[in-house]
Design a protein around this motif. Structure first.
Motif, PDB file in Angstrom:
ATOM      1  N   ASP A 125       0.833  -1.209   0.000  1.00 26.68           N
ATOM      2  CA  ASP A 125       0.000   0.000   0.000  1.00 26.68           C
ATOM      3  C   ASP A 125       0.866   1.257   0.000  1.00 26.68           C
TER       4      ASP A 125
ATOM      5  N   ARG B  11      -1.124   4.324  -1.487  1.00 22.80           N
ATOM      6  CA  ARG B  11      -2.520   4.148  -1.077  1.00 22.80           C
ATOM      7  C   ARG B  11      -2.631   4.323   0.427  1.00 22.80           C
TER       8      ARG B  11
ATOM      9  N   TYR C 169       2.156  11.683   0.391  1.00 26.21           N
ATOM     10  CA  TYR C 169       1.633  11.222  -0.904  1.00 26.21           C
ATOM     11  C   TYR C 169       1.240  12.429  -1.741  1.00 26.21           C
TER      12      TYR C 169
END
Length: 304
Positions: free
Chosen positions: A260, A265, A304
């Motif tokens: 992930d 994510r 991110y």
């Protein structure tokens, strides 16, 4: 009553892995439940297991269908409630439910909605799956450990699942103290998923003696007193058992949380250290290792 019709919701690593194993034996009786957008993507781009395309049968939640004998949940925890709604048309009075989700809450959530009569408690362990986009690779398919929540005698439902797994070739272990087993697997995930996600690259990072293995063990150890407060008798022997499982994994494999993070994510950090921290506050037990890991993972996610 034999299990013949099977529905799976969630085509992450475990959904593809066990979906492919089942599909090889009963292709026409396996259905993958997904929304229409996902179905179109799966059909257009394909779903692959060890470089082989899986031509699954797909249905959306709105489609009419026959009742499933077995429904397997393979979604993430934040998608479970939506998944429960999505499988409604597949549920009959004798439908069996299995959850392969991480954490310690999915069986409770499913049981609250459908009842516990046909709920088989379970965990998946020992697989070294790596999923990149629509491609799943593995060398060890692991096993599904399943059984009663807290009862030594296997129920007729557990026996139905055993017979089905024998038919389709899924490796398994029956444990009729599954509430304890789920807590034990949760303890493993708290250690290996988080430590490899922040400080390592793959399972090999924690298979060798050193700082990362010690950190993994320390994170796991913080779960033991919390579990005991919840009436679950975890102990050092459980850590030793899981170290043996970890050491048997493909060194190049990666836990789901690491995958992930690499894919940028949202991770399951709330499910792991988030739960540990919350229980620590509830019982007045300090959890410094998990607090550190929680902060580290949250910092990574914020980038991110």
């Amino acid at each position: 009553m034999e299990i013949e019709k099977v529905s799976i919701i969630g085509l992450g690593a475990l959904g593809i892995l066990f979906g492919d194993l089942i599909f090889q034996k009963i292709s026409s009786d396996l259905t993958i439940i997904a929304d229409q957008k996902r179905i179109e993507k799966y059909k257009t781009e394909g779903v692959f297991c060890n470089q082989k395309r899986c031509d699954f049968n797909y249905l959306s939640p709105e489609d009419e269908t026959v009742i499933a004998d077995l429904i397997i949940f393979c979604v993430k925890i934040n998608g479970l409630k939506e998944a429960i709604q999505a499988v409604e048309k597949h549920v009959g009075p004798n439908t069996i439910f299995i959850s392969l989700l991480n954490g310690i809450t999915s069986e409770t959530i499913i049981g609250e909605h459908f009842g516990e009569k046909n709920l088989v408690w379970s965990v998946a362990q020992g697989m070294d799956t790596v999923k990149v986009e629509n491609q799943l690779h593995y060398t060890n398919p692991g096993i599904i450990c399943f059984g009663n929540r807290n009862s030594d005698e296997p129920s007729s439902t557990v026996k139905r699942v055993k017979n089905f797994f024998d038919k389709v070739g899924i490796a398994y272990q029956i444990d009729n103290q599954m509430e304890r087993k789920i807590w034990s697997k949760f303890m493993l995930n708290v250690g290996i998923n988080q430590v490899v996600s922040v400080f390592g690259e793959n399972f090999g990072s924690v298979q060798k003696m050193g700082e990362l293995r010690d950190l993994m063990i320390a994170a796991m150890a913080e779960v033991i007193p919390l579990a005991q407060k919840e009436g679950i008798d975890l102990n050092q022997a459980d850590i030793n058992y899981w170290l043996g499982v970890v050491d048997a994994l493909d060194a190049k494999g990666k836990p789901s949380m690491r995958q992930d993070v690499e894919a940028r994510r949202p991770s399951e950090v709330e499910l792991f250290s988030g739960t540990v921290i919350q229980l620590g506050k509830k019982y007045g037990i300090v959890t410094p290792v998990n607090e550190m890991l929680y902060n580290k993972i949250k910092k990574v996610e914020s980038s991110y």
